[in-house]
Every structure is written in C-alpha cells, then in structure tokens.
Enzyme design. Structure first.
Site, PDB file in Angstrom:
ATOM      1  CB  CYS A  57      -1.008  -0.045   1.140  1.00  0.00           C
ATOM      2  SG  CYS A  57      -2.442   0.971   0.778  1.00  0.00           S
ATOM      3  CG  HIS A  81      -3.361  -2.490   4.359  1.00  0.00           C
ATOM      4  ND1 HIS A  81      -2.486  -1.913   5.243  1.00  0.00           N
ATOM      5  CD2 HIS A  81      -3.880  -1.472   3.645  1.00  0.00           C
ATOM      6  CE1 HIS A  81      -2.484  -0.607   5.088  1.00  0.00           C
ATOM      7  NE2 HIS A  81      -3.317  -0.306   4.122  1.00  0.00           N
ATOM      8  CD  GLU A 118      -0.773  -4.658   6.809  1.00  0.00           C
ATOM      9  OE1 GLU A 118      -0.857  -5.214   5.708  1.00  0.00           O
ATOM     10  OE2 GLU A 118      -1.021  -3.451   6.972  1.00  0.00           O
TER      11      GLU A 118
END
Ligand code: GLN
Length: 194
Positions: free
Chosen positions: A78, A169, A171
């Site tokens: 990102c 993202h 994560e």
C-alpha cells in the site's frame, strides 16, 4: 533469517505479528544502522507522504537504496508500494525509485475508499483475502516487471527481481501466504550471496 519492518509510520506492528506467526525474527527498523542486521525489508501501509518525509529526515533513503543494491529483497504494501515506485502520478517526487512502475495514489476513488476482494495471486494463492484502504493503483509497468494480480483489469500486485509491491494490506487478516512468499524471496537471496 531476520526481516526488518520499516517503523516510521503505519501498520508496523501487524507485519511484525505475521512474521512472528511464521517463526521469523522481525526487527522494527528506525535507524539506518539496523539495516545491516536484516536480510529483507517490509515497508508497510500508512501515509506515503509522512513515511517519505521521515525517510528524508532520518537519512534513510540512501541506506535503503544501498540495501537494495546488495540484492536484499524489499516488500512494499500500500503506502509502501508508493514509497518504492519509480513514478508517482501528479508529479510527486519519488521516495525510493526502485520498482519500475507508475502508481496513482487513492486511485479507487472516494465511494470505494475501502473494500475487500478475494484475489488470485500468481504463485501465492487462488483466493487471497485482500484488504484495500485508500489504495494506490499500478497504472504502468515496465518490461522487467511481472504482474501477479489484477482487480477489474487493474494491476494490484507486481514483482521485479527482489522487489515485491502490492496495493493492499496483507497484514490485516490471518492469511500469511504473501509474507511466506516474500520470505522465500529473502531465503533465495541469502543463498545466492553465501
Ligand atoms: N492513501 C495512502 C497514501 O497515499 C495509502 C493508504 C494505505 O497505505 N492504506 O499514502
């Protein structure tokens, strides 16, 4: 193997948690001296303008470019993708001109600020749960860049040698497969330089 997460701003802790889950030693990198100790570097999502400003303030631009020149892998997610892109539309000066792509910030528009998609990602997953938050798009790719994933014909994941860049993202869910893929890149780079 030790992997650094650039810890200037953004989703640092979440990346470290995924690396922990994968049993890899993770280091929050704030100073250039710490780069010597790590074999790969993740640049997290957050706000690219802020991360870029802090990169300059902490004198980290040249050391990270050097880190890359040594053949060590870098993974930008990102805002991190914006940080490693060679070209950013709207005449922004690049931060770390490494990945041979053009990115457009906040490219999905206001109405779709954030969304999730189950993405096929080449060599990684058939159904990766990708979280997009004010995400950038990759609008142009160089000849040396491999496209790993698209959403509605728009490029959202690429690889160029030791660089991995994605718009979303990875994560923020429990899915560790993209990190595992990056760790494999790091492992190969270590073997090559032994
Ligand atoms: N819109 C942010 C930027 O331009 C990136 C958003 C994110 O990292 N989730 O830096």
């Amino acid at each position: 193997m030790k992997v650094g997460v650039l810890a200037l701003q953004g989703a640092v802790r979440e990346h470290i948690q995924i690396l922990d889950k994968l049993g890899v030693e993770a280091v929050a990198v704030k100073r250039k001296e710490q780069l010597v100790d790590v074999d790969g570097l993740i640049i997290p999502g957050g706000e690219s303008t802020t991360i870029g400003k802090l990169l300059r303030q902490y004198d980290l631009q040249a050391p990270i470019l050097e880190f890359h020149a040594k053949g060590k892998p870098i993974f930008g997610t990102c805002a991190g993708l914006i940080i490693i892109a060679k070209h950013i539309t709207e005449n922004n000066e690049p931060h770390l001109p490494l990945l041979n792509v053009t990115v457009q910030r906040n490219a999905f528009g206001r109405q779709v600020d954030s969304f999730e998609a189950d993405l096929p990602i080449k060599d990684v997953a058939e159904d990766f749960q990708a979280v997009f938050i004010r995400a950038p798009l990759i609008t142009e790719v160089g000849a040396d860049v491999e496209v790993l994933s698209t959403v509605k014909d728009q490029v959202v994941a690429v690889k160029q040698e030791n660089l991995l860049g994605i718009s979303f993202h990875p994560e923020l869910t429990d899915d560790t497969r993209l990190h595992a893929y990056f760790l494999n890149m790091v492992k190969k780079a270590i073997e090559k330089h032994q």
